[in-house]
Design a protein around this motif. Structure first.
Motif, PDB file in Angstrom:
ATOM      1  N   GLU A 394       0.753  -1.068   0.067  1.00  0.00           N
ATOM      2  CA  GLU A 394      -0.072   0.046  -0.183  1.00  0.00           C
ATOM      3  C   GLU A 394       0.778   1.284  -0.079  1.00  0.00           C
ATOM      4  O   GLU A 394       1.902   1.433   0.845  1.00  0.00           O
ATOM      5  N   ILE A 395       0.430   2.206  -0.866  1.00  0.00           N
ATOM      6  CA  ILE A 395       1.156   3.377  -0.998  1.00  0.00           C
ATOM      7  C   ILE A 395       0.545   4.337   0.267  1.00  0.00           C
ATOM      8  O   ILE A 395      -0.361   4.652   0.243  1.00  0.00           O
ATOM      9  N   ASP A 396       1.728   5.106   1.086  1.00  0.00           N
ATOM     10  CA  ASP A 396       1.243   5.940   2.010  1.00  0.00           C
ATOM     11  C   ASP A 396       1.117   7.256   1.481  1.00  0.00           C
ATOM     12  O   ASP A 396       2.052   8.008   1.249  1.00  0.00           O
ATOM     13  N   TRP A 397      -0.105   7.651   0.838  1.00  0.00           N
ATOM     14  CA  TRP A 397      -0.226   8.571   0.077  1.00  0.00           C
ATOM     15  C   TRP A 397      -0.517   9.835   1.247  1.00  0.00           C
ATOM     16  O   TRP A 397      -0.082  11.025   0.659  1.00  0.00           O
ATOM     17  N   GLN A 398      -1.218   9.313   2.254  1.00  0.00           N
ATOM     18  CA  GLN A 398      -1.162  10.636   3.392  1.00  0.00           C
ATOM     19  C   GLN A 398       0.378  11.171   3.737  1.00  0.00           C
ATOM     20  O   GLN A 398       0.420  12.307   3.947  1.00  0.00           O
ATOM     21  N   GLN A 399       1.117  10.280   3.953  1.00  0.00           N
ATOM     22  CA  GLN A 399       2.620  10.902   4.382  1.00  0.00           C
ATOM     23  C   GLN A 399       3.153  11.713   3.292  1.00  0.00           C
ATOM     24  O   GLN A 399       3.654  12.751   3.367  1.00  0.00           O
ATOM     25  N   ALA A 400       2.781  11.048   1.858  1.00  0.00           N
ATOM     26  CA  ALA A 400       3.261  12.044   0.700  1.00  0.00           C
ATOM     27  C   ALA A 400       2.739  13.325   0.762  1.00  0.00           C
ATOM     28  O   ALA A 400       3.376  14.244   0.311  1.00  0.00           O
ATOM     29  N   LEU A 401       1.379  13.419   0.931  1.00  0.00           N
ATOM     30  CA  LEU A 401       0.441  14.580   0.960  1.00  0.00           C
ATOM     31  C   LEU A 401       1.168  15.543   2.162  1.00  0.00           C
ATOM     32  O   LEU A 401       1.025  16.676   1.779  1.00  0.00           O
ATOM     33  N   ARG A 402       1.378  14.840   3.199  1.00  0.00           N
ATOM     34  CA  ARG A 402       2.004  15.733   4.153  1.00  0.00           C
ATOM     35  C   ARG A 402       3.198  16.306   4.026  1.00  0.00           C
ATOM     36  O   ARG A 402       3.613  17.632   4.076  1.00  0.00           O
ATOM     37  N   GLY A 403       4.111  15.689   3.230  1.00  0.00           N
ATOM     38  CA  GLY A 403       5.245  16.253   2.883  1.00  0.00           C
ATOM     39  C   GLY A 403       5.064  17.167   1.847  1.00  0.00           C
ATOM     40  O   GLY A 403       5.747  18.412   1.864  1.00  0.00           O
ATOM     41  N   TRP A 404       4.285  17.226   0.871  1.00  0.00           N
ATOM     42  CA  TRP A 404       3.938  18.148  -0.145  1.00  0.00           C
ATOM     43  C   TRP A 404       3.277  19.382   0.554  1.00  0.00           C
ATOM     44  O   TRP A 404       3.679  20.602   0.419  1.00  0.00           O
ATOM     45  N   ALA A 405       2.252  19.451   1.598  1.00  0.00           N
ATOM     46  CA  ALA A 405       2.000  20.467   2.278  1.00  0.00           C
ATOM     47  C   ALA A 405       2.807  21.166   3.140  1.00  0.00           C
ATOM     48  O   ALA A 405       2.981  22.439   3.061  1.00  0.00           O
ATOM     49  N   ASN A 406       3.876  20.520   3.800  1.00  0.00           N
ATOM     50  CA  ASN A 406       5.010  21.220   4.770  1.00  0.00           C
ATOM     51  C   ASN A 406       5.903  22.022   3.516  1.00  0.00           C
ATOM     52  O   ASN A 406       6.170  23.067   3.841  1.00  0.00           O
TER      53      ASN A 406
END
Length: 466
Positions: A394-406
């Motif tokens: 499973e891709i951790d898209w939430q972590q990726a989204l958090r990194g983009w937001a930061n």
């Protein structure tokens, strides 16, 4: 006093009434709320709405009992049936009892509003048939939105003997759908005869369909009825119709057009009254374009089309299907009934299922025989599942989204939602459309939206311009 566009909402769940009432009022439709069928029976004596929306399962008088009362008291008022316990039997019962439409919960608000507006524009609803005999057959398993569409189609056709074309990949259960169409039709007490075009040799197929006279060919020691005669007054299911030879397509077309045929070696025409349900895994429009299938026959068969979804398109049904198949396998094989742990179930949910429901049934039998303990673990699954390339971490898209937001916030950006939300919706819509081959209604079901919602989103996001 009756309002011009007033709707009555009947449901013992206050939250459902509130949501529907708010949505309808937002669409400019007046409405009143009732928490029981008895309240409606009393109110209808002195008042009358334009449309009624009612739940099925309610204390006291249920939705079907209320519907029967309304059919007698105000047959011109369209009734929309809703239920959280959606299935084939409830869908067919709703339509056969005279419901205007059947709406399984949870429903999309846009779909509900569209249904109400359609009901408001209708002058009179169809009269119910009080003599319909519902047969206690095993219900087809399926709570996924795409299966609910299939159930609704069967319900709408339950008073008709019109020809139907069923499409879908191999192993999706097209014969089950054909059987259900027959079982819930005016011909239910007449024969249901099935014939697979791909399972019979070309030389024997004509005799199988139309029968033969004694001495018609070598080995024809006696006269024999064909499947059309056997299915007279009932239903003939022609599976894999796309594999029918060209010369037999011409003969089939004549039967459909004129209701008569000749046995092989016969000289007297035989009259029959047969409903034909055909099924195929092929793209018949493409077969027609390539000259492999007669266009006039295609149009004769394609009066109403039902598409059966692939198992990968209804993965939420896998746990219930597995329960059914594991129980049946245990009984057939006189073995202990197996159960799956969450990890094994998750892997099966991510599997591509090229063989669809038939493959799932076979795997249930395999697990029943091959699993050493009562509990099925991930390592107990067959190699075809464990080695499938479709089972990915499973891709951790939430972590990726958090990194983009930061990153955006550190660069001084603001109003991130104005940028992120449209991009997120575009990604989700594109993925769903890719999965369904561009079919918007199916993509909307995968996203949990209605058809109107996805159409509006595509327009607002300018995705049609891409």
């Amino acid at each position: 006093m009756t309002a011009l566009n007033r709707v009555w909402i009947v449901d013992d769940d206050r939250s459902i009434r509130w949501v529907l009432s708010r949505a309808l009022k937002g669409a400019g439709i007046a409405c009143d709320e009732f928490e029981s069928g008895r309240e409606v029976v009393k109110a209808i004596e002195s008042d009358q709405p334009r449309v009624i929306i009612t739940d099925i399962r309610m204390p006291g008088m249920d939705g079907f009992e209320l519907l029967r009362h309304l059919n007698d008291a105000v047959p011109e008022v369209p009734v929309i049936i809703t239920t959280a316990h959606a299935g084939l039997e409830s869908a067919v019962s709703a339509f056969q009892s005279g419901a205007f439409e059947y709406l399984p919960k949870p429903f999309d608000i846009d779909d509900a509003i569209e249904l109400v507006e359609r009901a408001l524009s209708q002058g009179e609803s169809a009269q119910p048939d009080p003599n319909v005999d519902m047969q206690g057959q095993t219900e087809i398993i399926g709570s996924a939105p795409l299966m609910q569409e299939v159930f609704r189609a069967i319900g709408r056709l339950s008073k008709s003997s019109i020809n139907v074309l069923i499409t879908g990949e191999s192993g999706t259960g097209k014969e089950l759908i054909a059987s259900a169409l027959h079982r819930h039709s005016p011909r239910a007490d007449k024969p249901f005869i099935a014939l697979n075009m791909a399972a019979i040799t070309r030389d024997l197929l004509e005799s199988e369909l139309f029968g033969h006279e004694k001495g018609a060919f070598t080995g024809a020691q006696t006269a024999r009825q064909g499947r059309f005669e056997q299915a007279n007054n009932g239903t003939l299911f022609l599976d894999e119709i796309g594999d029918m030879p060209a010369e037999l397509q011409t003969r089939l077309l004549r039967v459909l057009a004129e209701g008569e045929f000749y046995r092989v070696g016969g000289h007297a025409p035989i009259q029959v009254d047969v409903r034909v349900i055909a099924a195929t895994h092929k793209d018949l429009e493409e077969e027609v374009a390539e000259g492999e299938f007669r266009e006039d026959l295609f149009h004769r068969l394609n009066v109403v089309r039902i598409r059966v979804p692939a198992l990968r398109e209804r993965s939420e049904d896998i746990p219930a299907l597995l329960e059914h198949f594991l129980s049946r396998a245990a009984g057939e094989l006189d073995a202990e009934r197996k159960s799956l742990n969450p990890e094994a179930l998750e892997i099966l949910g991510e599997f591509g299922w090229p063989g669809n429901v038939r493959q799932l049934e076979n795997i249930a039998r395999w697990l029943t025989v091959m699993t050493p303990s009562h509990r099925v673990h991930a390592e107990d699954l067959p190699p075809e599942v464990l080695n499938d390339s479709g089972v990915r971490p499973e891709i951790d898209w939430q972590q990726a989204l958090r990194g983009w937001a930061n990153q955006r916030l550190m660069s001084g950006s603001s109003a991130l939602m104005d940028e992120a939300l449209p991009a997120f919706e575009k990604v989700m819509i594109s993925a769903a459309l890719e999965r369904t081959g561009g079919r918007r209604q199916d993509a909307a079901a995968l996203l949990g939206w209605g058809r109107n919602t996805i159409t509006r989103k595509i327009r607002d996001l300018h995705m049609d311009d891409a």
